[in-house]
Design an enzyme around this catalytic site. Structure first.
Site, PDB file in Angstrom:
ATOM      1  N   GLU A 277       0.987  -1.177  -0.112  1.00  0.00           N
ATOM      2  CA  GLU A 277      -0.017  -0.006  -0.048  1.00  0.00           C
ATOM      3  C   GLU A 277       0.771   1.290   0.069  1.00  0.00           C
ATOM      4  O   GLU A 277       0.576   2.198  -0.564  1.00  0.00           O
ATOM      5  CB  GLU A 277      -1.025   0.093   1.135  1.00  0.00           C
ATOM      6  CG  GLU A 277      -2.187  -0.778   0.864  1.00  0.00           C
ATOM      7  CD  GLU A 277      -3.235  -0.610   1.938  1.00  0.00           C
ATOM      8  OE1 GLU A 277      -4.367  -1.016   1.852  1.00  0.00           O
ATOM      9  OE2 GLU A 277      -3.088   0.238   3.104  1.00  0.00           O
ATOM     10  N   HIS A 306       9.656 -26.370  -0.079  1.00  0.00           N
ATOM     11  CA  HIS A 306       8.954 -27.526  -0.842  1.00  0.00           C
ATOM     12  C   HIS A 306       8.186 -27.249  -1.655  1.00  0.00           C
ATOM     13  O   HIS A 306       7.080 -27.962  -2.266  1.00  0.00           O
ATOM     14  CB  HIS A 306       8.475 -28.836   0.211  1.00  0.00           C
ATOM     15  CG  HIS A 306       9.522 -29.314   1.139  1.00  0.00           C
ATOM     16  ND1 HIS A 306      10.203 -30.472   0.668  1.00  0.00           N
ATOM     17  CD2 HIS A 306      10.104 -28.892   2.150  1.00  0.00           C
ATOM     18  CE1 HIS A 306      11.031 -30.689   1.682  1.00  0.00           C
ATOM     19  NE2 HIS A 306      11.130 -29.920   2.463  1.00  0.00           N
ATOM     20  N   LYS A 420     -13.651   0.512  -2.843  1.00  0.00           N
ATOM     21  CA  LYS A 420     -14.768   0.867  -1.927  1.00  0.00           C
ATOM     22  C   LYS A 420     -15.974   1.670  -2.490  1.00  0.00           C
ATOM     23  O   LYS A 420     -16.937   1.509  -1.915  1.00  0.00           O
ATOM     24  CB  LYS A 420     -14.008   1.713  -0.756  1.00  0.00           C
ATOM     25  CG  LYS A 420     -13.022   1.083   0.099  1.00  0.00           C
ATOM     26  CD  LYS A 420     -12.386   2.011   1.149  1.00  0.00           C
ATOM     27  CE  LYS A 420     -11.475   1.357   1.939  1.00  0.00           C
ATOM     28  NZ  LYS A 420     -10.951   2.282   2.992  1.00  0.00           N
TER      29      LYS A 420
END
Length: 451
Positions: A277, A306, A420
């Site tokens: 951000e 792995h 938003k």
């Protein structure tokens, strides 16, 4: 003890002579940052010196009253606390210690439902955290848990079981807290969510679950003193900023934080938000489109040896690595000797699982260094509140420094806001009708490609 920051294997991405060329630029950045700090424009710098008597008094006053602590918050209102809990209390996000902690940082209906089904409202304290008071996910969760508490313990009991952390003078949650007489704590003005772990956002719930917040802040203050030196080669935050910046310029645009230990993984998760951000920006400070920002990735050692190391060792050289590790464990587990003659198993006996863990971490570092992959190692002598406080503060300062090198504002997040606004429009929030119409214009794709 203090955390150790080892840049000695960053050379493939940051030639020492090129690093030194940035000494003057860093001196100018340091002067700018210190002037902004003195003017009160970078308040996160002074959080280590906060008086915590109000938080400690509240925590002491309710200690032992509640079996459960539910925290409602998202992003910076949750990631710091999650990292504090897993690094200093339990290396699991599941609630395993009293008081049981449930950080509901997502609004998955199944999880919310199961938590409410499991817990008894009478035994639960709810902490709602949102600076703006308008974060849709948090406020929706607040409405749900407010009703859950009222249904379980009544209006008066509800007020004793809900504490809010929000802006001092503004926002919907502040209005609600004042109207309903709820206990509240303040998010300092000018401190964004991803920089707020050392405010009541992180400190209040940390104190409620028994973490030593004075030691946490003392560690951050100690790091502040380590970072006062304006000389590039004497300031580890500035030196790391330059090295990561040079790595980015060389095409290494992915930053992998490889946390060796379950209790360190959520520190990498916190870093992921801080880096993404703060540094992922379309425009620079002059309004020119630059579209910059390293992509932060987290990995868990030894598990991801792995699953990811194959890519890191033999894939494209487009990454820079930061290893997190603890030099000492609280517990030691011996590996029993058995199956003599079966060399693939027998050699392990007589060692400890601790040895195996540490050897695998060192081996992975060397395997990457052998391929000339740039690598930083950050070591905790023992994972304690003061060292975790150092870690948080170090990366916050490094972030604003590298933001200055990129020429962007590391404190805003305009890209988050548009999503938003689309959501507000779709849910019928007044004033966002145009965003609903705009959303519809982007949802008509080629139906032939939908299967």
């Amino acid at each position: 003890m203090s955390i150790t920051i080892d840049y000695s294997r960053m050379v493939p991405a940051a030639d020492p002579e090129k690093v030194k060329d940035y000494a003057g630029k860093i001196a100018a950045i340091d002067e700018t940052l210190k002037n902004k700090r003195a003017a009160g424009d970078l308040p996160f710098y002074d959080l280590p010196y906060r008086n915590t008597a109000d938080i400690e008094g509240y925590a002491a006053g309710i200690r032992g009253r509640f079996k459960n602590l539910v925290v409602l918050g998202i992003g910076g209102s949750a990631l710091g606390l999650i990292a504090l809990n897993s690094s200093l209390r339990s290396p699991y996000r599941d609630a395993v210690l009293d008081p049981e902690l449930y950080v509901l940082d997502n609004i998955d209906p199944e999880r919310l439902y199961r938590v409410m089904q499991k817990l008894d409202p009478a035994e639960t304290l709810v902490n709602v955290i949102t600076k703006s008071g308008s974060t849709a996910e948090t406020m929706a969760s607040f409405l749900i848990f407010r009703k859950w508490l009222i249904d379980g313990v009544g209006e008066n009991g509800y007020r004793d079981r809900l504490v809010v952390t929000t802006a001092r003078d503004s926002g919907s949650l502040r209005q609600i807290a004042d109207k309903e007489g709820l206990v509240s704590f303040e998010v300092p003005e000018g401190v964004g969510g991803r920089f707020s772990v050392l405010t009541p956002v992180g400190l209040l719930p940390a104190a409620l679950i028994g973490i030593d917040i004075k030691a946490l802040l003392a560690g951050a203050a100690a790091m502040d003193k380590r970072l006062l030196n304006s000389t590039l080669l004497k300031n580890p935050a500035y030196l790391g900023a330059v090295m990561h910046y040079l790595a980015y310029l060389s095409g290494r645009c992915i930053s992998v934080m490889f946390a060796y230990g379950d209790r360190l993984l959520d520190l990498a998760d916190w870093y992921r938000q801080l880096w993404a951000e703060s540094l992922g920006k379309r425009y620079d400070l002059n309004g020119i489109a630059v579209n910059v920002g390293p992509t932060p990735v987290k990995a868990l050692g030894v598990t991801d040896q792995h699953s990811q190391v194959q890519l890191y060792k033999e894939g494209p050289d487009d990454k820079v690595y930061t290893f997190l590790k603890a030099e000492n464990f609280e517990n030691t587990i011996e590996i029993p000797r058995a199956f003599e003659g079966n060399e693939a198993v027998f050699y392990l006996g007589g060692h400890t699982i601790n040895e195996l863990f540490n050897v695998e971490e060192m081996a992975t570092e060397v395997a990457l260094v052998k391929e000339k992959r740039p690598l930083t190692a950050i070591s905790f002598s023992k994972v304690t509140p003061d060292e975790v406080g150092e870690f948080f503060y170090f990366f916050e300062v490094q972030t604003v420094a590298i933001g200055a090198l990129f020429g962007i504002d590391p404190l805003d997040q305009p890209g988050v806001e548009e999503g938003k606004h689309f959501a507000y429009g779709l849910l019928g929030r007044s004033g966002f009708e145009d965003k609903k119409k705009e959303f519809a214009s982007f949802t008509t794709g080629d139906k032939a490609l939908i299967f």
